[in-house]
Design an enzyme around this catalytic site. Sequence first.
Site, mmCIF file in Angstrom:
data_model
loop_
_atom_site.group_PDB
_atom_site.id
_atom_site.type_symbol
_atom_site.label_atom_id
_atom_site.label_comp_id
_atom_site.label_asym_id
_atom_site.label_seq_id
_atom_site.Cartn_x
_atom_site.Cartn_y
_atom_site.Cartn_z
ATOM 1 N N ASP A 167 2.658 -5.216 0.447
ATOM 2 C CA ASP A 167 2.285 -6.377 -0.369
ATOM 3 C C ASP A 167 3.156 -6.529 -1.612
ATOM 4 O O ASP A 167 2.906 -7.399 -2.451
ATOM 5 C CB ASP A 167 0.819 -6.254 -0.819
ATOM 6 C CG ASP A 167 -0.161 -6.836 0.201
ATOM 7 O OD1 ASP A 167 0.261 -7.676 1.023
ATOM 8 O OD2 ASP A 167 -1.345 -6.453 0.160
ATOM 9 N N ARG A 169 -2.385 -0.780 -3.150
ATOM 10 C CA ARG A 169 -1.336 -1.438 -3.941
ATOM 11 C C ARG A 169 -1.040 -0.709 -5.252
ATOM 12 O O ARG A 169 -0.131 -1.119 -5.995
ATOM 13 C CB ARG A 169 -1.718 -2.909 -4.238
ATOM 14 C CG ARG A 169 -1.852 -3.771 -2.996
ATOM 15 C CD ARG A 169 -1.777 -5.255 -3.325
ATOM 16 N NE ARG A 169 -0.470 -5.639 -3.860
ATOM 17 C CZ ARG A 169 -0.178 -6.857 -4.311
ATOM 18 N NH1 ARG A 169 -1.095 -7.794 -4.299
ATOM 19 N NH2 ARG A 169 1.025 -7.140 -4.778
ATOM 20 N N ARG A 222 -10.926 -9.567 -8.400
ATOM 21 C CA ARG A 222 -9.884 -8.575 -8.647
ATOM 22 C C ARG A 222 -9.889 -8.108 -10.104
ATOM 23 O O ARG A 222 -10.381 -7.053 -10.414
ATOM 24 C CB ARG A 222 -8.517 -9.133 -8.261
ATOM 25 C CG ARG A 222 -8.384 -9.442 -6.761
ATOM 26 C CD ARG A 222 -8.368 -8.173 -5.951
ATOM 27 N NE ARG A 222 -8.212 -8.391 -4.527
ATOM 28 C CZ ARG A 222 -7.054 -8.491 -3.891
ATOM 29 N NH1 ARG A 222 -5.916 -8.393 -4.537
ATOM 30 N NH2 ARG A 222 -7.023 -8.671 -2.580
ATOM 31 N N HIS A 234 -7.864 -14.618 -6.059
ATOM 32 C CA HIS A 234 -7.032 -14.551 -7.264
ATOM 33 C C HIS A 234 -7.041 -15.945 -7.904
ATOM 34 O O HIS A 234 -7.039 -16.953 -7.177
ATOM 35 C CB HIS A 234 -5.562 -14.224 -6.924
ATOM 36 C CG HIS A 234 -5.228 -12.765 -6.832
ATOM 37 N ND1 HIS A 234 -4.337 -12.267 -5.895
ATOM 38 C CD2 HIS A 234 -5.625 -11.696 -7.580
ATOM 39 C CE1 HIS A 234 -4.205 -10.959 -6.063
ATOM 40 N NE2 HIS A 234 -4.971 -10.587 -7.078
ATOM 41 N N CYS A 270 2.401 -16.489 -5.423
ATOM 42 C CA CYS A 270 2.227 -15.037 -5.293
ATOM 43 C C CYS A 270 3.574 -14.309 -5.232
ATOM 44 O O CYS A 270 3.682 -13.167 -5.657
ATOM 45 C CB CYS A 270 1.440 -14.701 -4.026
ATOM 46 S SG CYS A 270 -0.196 -15.425 -3.955
HETATM 47 N N1 ARG Z 1 -2.373 -9.141 0.199
HETATM 48 C C1 ARG Z 1 -2.243 -9.328 -1.198
HETATM 49 C C2 ARG Z 1 -3.515 -8.887 -1.915
HETATM 50 O O1 ARG Z 1 -4.572 -9.113 -1.381
HETATM 51 C C3 ARG Z 1 -1.944 -10.761 -1.511
HETATM 52 C C4 ARG Z 1 -1.681 -11.012 -2.962
HETATM 53 C C5 ARG Z 1 -1.409 -12.431 -3.244
HETATM 54 N N2 ARG Z 1 -0.945 -12.606 -4.566
HETATM 55 C C6 ARG Z 1 -1.401 -13.517 -5.448
HETATM 56 N N3 ARG Z 1 -0.786 -13.615 -6.571
HETATM 57 N N4 ARG Z 1 -2.456 -14.230 -5.197
HETATM 58 O O2 ARG Z 1 -3.484 -8.331 -2.981
#
Ligand code: ARG
Length: 281
Positions: free
Chosen positions: A79, A104, A150, A179, A273
Amino acid sequence: MTGLLAPEASPVRRKARLRNYAMCRPEHFEVTYSINPWMDPGKPTDKALALAQWENLRNLYAELGHYVQTIEPAPGLPDMVFAANGALVVDDKVLISRFRHPERQAEADLWAQWFRDHGYREIVQADFTSEGEGDYVTTGRAVLAGNGFRSDPRSQAEAEALFGRPVVSLKLTDPRFYHLDTALAALDDDQIVYYPGAFDAESLRVLQELFPDAVLADEEDALLFGLNLVSDGYHVILPEPATRLAARLRDHGFVTYHVDLSELLKAGGSVKCCTLEIRHP
Ligand code: ARG
């Protein structure tokens, strides 16, 4: 009628500002885990296609005159292509992210090193979960901060203290828009576009008060990741399928460009993203 202009014939004059972006080639991109509703590790991904789509985006930024720097992609961090999540940079100060998911977390140190290597002096890692520009959208009026899925709302005080700018808390309520940058985007310093269905009632009240003239998107636009756009104040780059939203933005005086990032959408990410804006004073 000479000398009189109908309102629709005199849209606001938009102006592009050249930007600095950081990006990360999807060299190691795949979907091996699921940390948002878009990710299905059972679905195959095509790395060559992801790379080609990403190159298109990078080339478009260059054609528009923007400066793009890249960070070295690391194996085992599929990612990492979503550079927006690595940090939040305002003026010359950097708030390095603290990722919610263990999958991550190793990205944060790589970004901290990258900023050190690029001459930044004020680099602070968030104490609480904070996913960079994924959840923080900088406008001239305030830094808008998403939480609910998040970033931890407590990271907002850290951002406020570091940047010395007002940070406004917005609560996300729909897991598909996990997000802030999947539900809201800055079009320029004073104009935003957002999908109201992604926020709780109090956040909507705040948004209406701060941005009474905001462009509103509907659920269909949002599901096509149309809000995950990048604007330089005049040119707006958005995912290919979001054509209705693009038409609405053109009515507001923006010029729109479409890029196909269908491979990256399999991980729940698109244009914004992939793009971390680096602001210099
Ligand atoms: N798979 C990543 C996650 O879930 C995607 C992140 C997407 N990034 C964003 N800025 N919305 O963290």
